[in-house]
Design a protein around this motif. Structure first.
Motif, PDB file in Angstrom:
ATOM      1  N   ASN A 181       1.200  -1.201  -0.158  1.00 29.23           N
ATOM      2  CA  ASN A 181      -0.275  -0.441  -0.248  1.00 29.23           C
ATOM      3  C   ASN A 181       0.614   1.742  -0.012  1.00 29.23           C
ATOM      4  O   ASN A 181       1.707   0.699   0.392  1.00 29.23           O
ATOM      5  CB  ASN A 181      -1.054   0.511   1.729  1.00 29.23           C
ATOM      6  N   PRO A 182      -0.055   2.242  -0.820  1.00 28.67           N
ATOM      7  CA  PRO A 182       0.945   3.700  -0.504  1.00 28.67           C
ATOM      8  C   PRO A 182       1.403   3.963   0.670  1.00 28.67           C
ATOM      9  O   PRO A 182       1.077   3.655   1.573  1.00 28.67           O
ATOM     10  CB  PRO A 182       0.190   4.450  -0.983  1.00 28.67           C
ATOM     11  N   GLY A 240       2.340   6.316   4.417  1.00 31.14           N
ATOM     12  CA  GLY A 240       1.595   8.050   4.491  1.00 31.14           C
ATOM     13  C   GLY A 240       2.347   8.764   5.102  1.00 31.14           C
ATOM     14  O   GLY A 240       3.405   8.533   5.180  1.00 31.14           O
ATOM     15  N   ARG A 241       1.462   9.574   5.229  1.00 32.79           N
ATOM     16  CA  ARG A 241       2.344  11.189   5.698  1.00 32.79           C
ATOM     17  C   ARG A 241       3.038  10.936   6.623  1.00 32.79           C
ATOM     18  O   ARG A 241       4.152  11.344   7.448  1.00 32.79           O
ATOM     19  CB  ARG A 241       1.887  12.551   5.784  1.00 32.79           C
ATOM     20  N   THR A 250       4.055   3.090  -3.341  1.00 30.18           N
ATOM     21  CA  THR A 250       4.527   4.429  -3.994  1.00 30.18           C
ATOM     22  C   THR A 250       4.235   5.296  -2.316  1.00 30.18           C
ATOM     23  O   THR A 250       4.143   4.875  -1.326  1.00 30.18           O
ATOM     24  CB  THR A 250       3.382   4.038  -4.666  1.00 30.18           C
ATOM     25  N   GLN A 308       1.380   8.322  -0.449  1.00 30.60           N
ATOM     26  CA  GLN A 308       0.452   9.223  -0.955  1.00 30.60           C
ATOM     27  C   GLN A 308       0.259  10.541  -1.003  1.00 30.60           C
ATOM     28  O   GLN A 308       1.969  10.755  -1.213  1.00 30.60           O
ATOM     29  CB  GLN A 308      -0.472   9.485   0.454  1.00 30.60           C
ATOM     30  N   SER A 309      -0.753  11.724  -1.572  1.00 34.12           N
ATOM     31  CA  SER A 309       0.564  12.854  -2.362  1.00 34.12           C
ATOM     32  C   SER A 309       0.456  13.743  -0.868  1.00 34.12           C
ATOM     33  O   SER A 309       1.389  14.802  -0.560  1.00 34.12           O
ATOM     34  CB  SER A 309      -1.086  14.079  -2.799  1.00 34.12           C
TER      35      SER A 309
END
Length: 199
Positions: free
Chosen positions: A74-75, A77-78, A103, A105-106
């Motif tokens: 999973n991406p 996270g911050r 990947t 997260q934005s």
């Protein structure tokens, strides 16, 4: 250096490969050392660092880099970027890098850009910087190029210029190089893109 399929690796094996990747990219760095699972003391306790890197520049100034390795599906996270930033500050390290098989997260990319955290992804077996320092974030293509190379041209004085990425989708840099007058009679030295890709 090519990374194997992440599905075939344990988290510990991924960390070891990351360590070996950085060792393969050390170049002319003085007193370079990379250690897996190193304990570093911080002002609020001890931390186990996935890969701890140190080297010297300017004839003796020591630089410490901490690397967090995340074998994820999973991406990222911050929250993990924030933990890494706090770990960097506590241990007094000069740079922090998070590398993942997934990947980001934005929100993680935005937070890392504001705090100077470098982000890397393993894409098709190659380690790629998607963000090297503060305010330098860029997105990876959703379908990364599988055929790529790096070209090191020479300028008219014989000095090596910055490497240019060549792939099926990015041949324009090669076209510009070949069209440039000073490129004539100069050697082009391609090398596989998976060897020390850098931003």
């Amino acid at each position: 250096m090519i990374f194997p399929n992440p599905e075939d690796l344990s988290p510990e094996e991924f960390e070891l490969l990351v360590k070996e990747w950085f060792e393969s990219c050390k170049g002319e760095l003085s007193s370079f050392n990379a250690t897996q699972r190193q304990i570093k003391s911080g002002y609020d306790g001890d931390y186990e660092i996935d890969v701890a890197i140190s080297f010297e520049i300017f004839g003796g100034a020591k630089i410490d880099v901490i690397v967090e390795c995340k074998k994820y599906k999973n991406p990222v996270g911050r929250d993990l970027i924030q933990i890494l930033k706090d770990k960097k500050n506590s241990t007094g390290s000069h740079k922090a890098i998070l590398i993942t098989t997934s990947t980001f997260q934005s929100g993680a990319i935005e937070y890392a850009a504001k705090n100077g955290i470098a982000l890397m992804e393993v894409v098709n077996g190659a380690a790629m910087f998607i963000q090297a320092s503060a305010a330098s974030a860029r997105e990876l293509p959703s379908i990364p190029d599988k055929l790529a190379a790096l070209v090191w041209p020479e300028d008219p004085e014989g000095f090596m210029a910055l490497p240019m990425a060549i792939s099926k989708k990015r041949i324009f840099v090669l076209e510009h190089y070949l069209e440039d007058g000073w490129a004539q009679n100069k050697a082009i030295h391609p090398t596989p893109a998976h060897s020390c890709l850098r931003k």
